[in-house]
Design an enzyme around this catalytic site. Sequence first.
Site, PDB file in Angstrom:
ATOM      1  N   GLY A 268       0.873  -1.273  -0.250  1.00 12.44           N
ATOM      2  CA  GLY A 268      -0.109  -0.014  -0.224  1.00 12.44           C
ATOM      3  C   GLY A 268       0.809   1.308  -0.053  1.00 12.44           C
ATOM      4  CB  VAL A 269      -0.283   4.778  -0.232  1.00  9.79           C
ATOM      5  CG1 VAL A 269      -0.606   4.885  -1.688  1.00  9.79           C
ATOM      6  CG2 VAL A 269      -1.548   4.846   0.460  1.00  9.79           C
ATOM      7  CD  GLU A 293      -4.066   0.668  -4.867  1.00  6.73           C
ATOM      8  OE1 GLU A 293      -5.026  -0.336  -4.604  1.00  6.73           O
ATOM      9  OE2 GLU A 293      -4.362   1.799  -4.725  1.00  6.73           O
TER      10      GLU A 293
HETATM   11  O1  0RQ Z   1       0.245  11.847  10.478  1.00  8.55           O
HETATM   12  O2  0RQ Z   1       2.162  13.003   9.631  1.00  8.55           O
HETATM   13  O3  0RQ Z   1       0.380  14.119  11.055  1.00  8.55           O
HETATM   14  O4  0RQ Z   1       2.081  12.730  11.815  1.00  8.55           O
HETATM   15  O5  0RQ Z   1      -1.029   9.511  10.161  1.00  8.55           O
HETATM   16  O6  0RQ Z   1       1.184   7.920   9.626  1.00  8.55           O
HETATM   17  O7  0RQ Z   1       2.662   6.270  10.524  1.00  8.55           O
HETATM   18  O8  0RQ Z   1       3.599   8.047   8.914  1.00  8.55           O
HETATM   19  O9  0RQ Z   1       2.093   5.908   8.403  1.00  8.55           O
HETATM   20  O10 0RQ Z   1       2.576   7.031   5.960  1.00  8.55           O
HETATM   21  O11 0RQ Z   1       2.223   4.565   6.548  1.00  8.55           O
HETATM   22  O12 0RQ Z   1       0.257   6.090   6.743  1.00  8.55           O
HETATM   23  C1  0RQ Z   1      -2.938   4.435   7.129  1.00  8.55           C
HETATM   24  C2  0RQ Z   1      -2.455   7.018   6.808  1.00  8.55           C
HETATM   25  C3  0RQ Z   1      -0.603   5.302   7.321  1.00  8.55           C
HETATM   26  C4  0RQ Z   1      -1.961   5.066   5.070  1.00  8.55           C
HETATM   27  C5  0RQ Z   1      -2.108   5.611   6.484  1.00  8.55           C
HETATM   28  C6  0RQ Z   1      -1.309   9.691  11.658  1.00  8.55           C
HETATM   29  C7  0RQ Z   1       0.545   9.870  11.793  1.00  8.55           C
HETATM   30  C8  0RQ Z   1       0.827  10.547  10.558  1.00  8.55           C
HETATM   31  C9  0RQ Z   1       0.622   8.821   8.602  1.00  8.55           C
HETATM   32  P1  0RQ Z   1       1.356  12.984  10.941  1.00  8.55           P
HETATM   33  P2  0RQ Z   1       2.552   7.062   9.318  1.00  8.55           P
HETATM   34  P3  0RQ Z   1       2.156   5.839   6.713  1.00  8.55           P
HETATM   35  C10 0RQ Z   1      -3.286   1.028  -1.779  1.00  8.55           C
HETATM   36  C11 0RQ Z   1      -3.562   1.005  -0.193  1.00  8.55           C
HETATM   37  C12 0RQ Z   1      -5.273   3.831   3.354  1.00  8.55           C
HETATM   38  C13 0RQ Z   1      -4.870   3.788   1.751  1.00  8.55           C
HETATM   39  C14 0RQ Z   1      -4.479   2.486   1.781  1.00  8.55           C
HETATM   40  C15 0RQ Z   1      -3.215   5.133   4.304  1.00  8.55           C
HETATM   41  C16 0RQ Z   1      -0.167   9.767   9.424  1.00  8.55           C
HETATM   42  O13 0RQ Z   1      -1.434   3.954   5.160  1.00  8.55           O
HETATM   43  O14 0RQ Z   1      -3.803   6.224   4.064  1.00  8.55           O
HETATM   44  O15 0RQ Z   1      -4.008   1.622   2.325  1.00  8.55           O
HETATM   45  N1  0RQ Z   1      -4.025   4.007   4.149  1.00  8.55           N
HETATM   46  N2  0RQ Z   1      -4.190   2.337   0.339  1.00  8.55           N
HETATM   47  O16 0RQ Z   1       0.653  10.432  13.071  1.00  8.55           O
HETATM   48  C17 0RQ Z   1      -4.083   9.330  14.849  1.00  8.55           C
HETATM   49  C18 0RQ Z   1      -3.753   6.968  14.751  1.00  8.55           C
HETATM   50  C19 0RQ Z   1      -2.928   7.334  13.785  1.00  8.55           C
HETATM   51  C20 0RQ Z   1      -2.587   8.418  13.215  1.00  8.55           C
HETATM   52  C21 0RQ Z   1      -1.323   6.945  12.206  1.00  8.55           C
HETATM   53  N3  0RQ Z   1      -3.966   5.916  15.411  1.00  8.55           N
HETATM   54  N4  0RQ Z   1      -4.469   8.091  15.176  1.00  8.55           N
HETATM   55  N5  0RQ Z   1      -3.123   9.604  13.681  1.00  8.55           N
HETATM   56  N6  0RQ Z   1      -1.715   8.366  12.355  1.00  8.55           N
HETATM   57  N7  0RQ Z   1      -1.865   6.446  13.173  1.00  8.55           N
HETATM   58  C22 0RQ Z   1      -2.428   2.416  -2.320  1.00  8.55           C
HETATM   59  C23 0RQ Z   1      -3.719   3.291  -2.629  1.00  8.55           C
HETATM   60  O17 0RQ Z   1      -4.887   2.993  -2.269  1.00  8.55           O
HETATM   61  C24 0RQ Z   1      -3.654   4.531  -3.364  1.00  8.55           C
END
Ligand code: 0RQ
Length: 502
Positions: A268-269, A293
């Site tokens: 994923g992303v 993807e």
């Molecule tokens: O926020 O930058 O403000 O601190 O979320 O978190 O830990 O850097 O993780 O970059 O891997 O993203 C789920 C967003 C994770 C991503 C998600 C906050 C954290 C930070 C990013 P800041 P990390 P990542 C195929 C798959 C959905 C789409 C998908 C995503 C920011 O993986 O968008 O999977 N997934 N697509 O601080 C509050 C929590 C948190 C939180 C993390 N529990 N509560 N904030 N954060 N956990 C590809 C496509 O579909 C295109």
Amino acid sequence: MTTRIAHAGLAARRMSAEQAAGLILPGMTVGMSGFTGAGYPKAVPLALATRIAAAHERGDKFALRILTGASTAPELDGALARVGGIDFRLPYQSDPELRARINAGQIEYMDIHLGQVAQYAWCGFLGKIDVALIEVAGILPDGRLLPSTSVGNNKTWLDLADKVILEVNRRQPEGLDGMHDIYYGTALPPHRKPIPLLQPGDRIGEPYLRCDLDKVIAVVESDAPDRLGRFAPPDEASRRIAGHLVEFFHHEIAAGRLGDQLLPLQSGVGNIANAVLGGLREGGFRGLTAFTEVIQDGMLELIGDGTIEMASATSLSLSPEGVEEFVRRIDFYRQHIVLRPQEMSNHAELVRRLGCIAMNGMVEADLYGNVNSTHVAGSRIINGIGGSGDFARNGFLSCFMSPSTAKDGAISALVPMVSHVDHTEHDVGLVVTEQGLADLRGLSPKQRARAVIAQCAHPDYRPMLQDYFDRACRDSYGKHTPHLLNEALSWHQRYLDSGSMR
Ligand code: 0RQ
């Protein structure tokens, strides 16, 4: 510059971005190219934003319904959101300006499985599509289109829209020619036939997009790179997550449940997913495949060094350094990458048939393995579900990963009950944090809870989760999936009230 537009009739329809933007009228639905910051139109949306701002200054209403492949970039989502030019958006976004306006309640956003957008459009659920605004890398003498760094929903928008505006971006490498596979065999139920793809690298379609040339109302030349950010260098937490996963894969191979080459990987992303791929190289794997993807830097490196032999995707979402490497060895990468429409890259039938290993980031998971990929505190969207659901539900193995805490430990990523559900417990096989890996396959809800608490929770939060679970087992109305309903979301409320879940 004009050699990129080899069709004389279309060359005659060249005009400026401002002129082309003038053909897009208030209230229209515009299907745009763009997927995770790659292949989005770069000139017309900026001109459109200027036009919309001027209309608003005059007191005129001007907003659009914007449909894309996935996220775009500041020149599209950011620019249009800033001037109040979007009143409806789907299916995925990650732009800070757009996100802020969605969360302020100013823009309607539909978060939808990326693999299902084309079907929605074809069935008419998205209404009439007035204009397709598509970036391409070139136009062939016969009018077929050389796609750029993402395919996304371009085929669908080109086929369905009343009118077409093409942005021919000469910055996109000509060496992309031959990398795409556009399948034209789709149909709507009850006329569907099996999709004849048996391996991630199979080519079942054509290298170019078809386009009804009578619909083309403008051709705009552009010369700008995809604007993609850099990934955070893998930190200790993501390295440990990767380590747990690699150990798990070796364990599965030893148990005879996976072969040496695993199964096609989906990644994923985000930073975590990107970092985990780096861990696979260190795991000593060779000749793997990917059916995914997005190809991010981490995956490009694995393709570059032979860890991954063949990768199928819909988009190349690379940092500036990743783009440089890709362009430098494009003839090599063309042998190892196939770019498809997202309705194929994310197709449930194909993901199930190939048996993908789905590895996606998450915001939080609960005791029972329900996963929230999208919302903070149940109401504030981050990006969107994207393709994670297409792969999680249909994959052979569905894995969600996150550090066990966020915001310097103020938030636990493992909570009693998720504040928003994107992936139900039935779609989640593994939950992985830097603490460990919970293998939830074949477990009942209470067994799952014990595994999540023991393997994944941060030590600061483990006793709190255990306490909640123990009391829920004692006092819950039902004892199958024990919950204390007046307390289940109290961790989130405590975070909103005090800034910490502790
Ligand atoms: O926020 O930058 O403000 O601190 O979320 O978190 O830990 O850097 O993780 O970059 O891997 O993203 C789920 C967003 C994770 C991503 C998600 C906050 C954290 C930070 C990013 P800041 P990390 P990542 C195929 C798959 C959905 C789409 C998908 C995503 C920011 O993986 O968008 O999977 N997934 N697509 O601080 C509050 C929590 C948190 C939180 C993390 N529990 N509560 N904030 N954060 N956990 C590809 C496509 O579909 C295109």
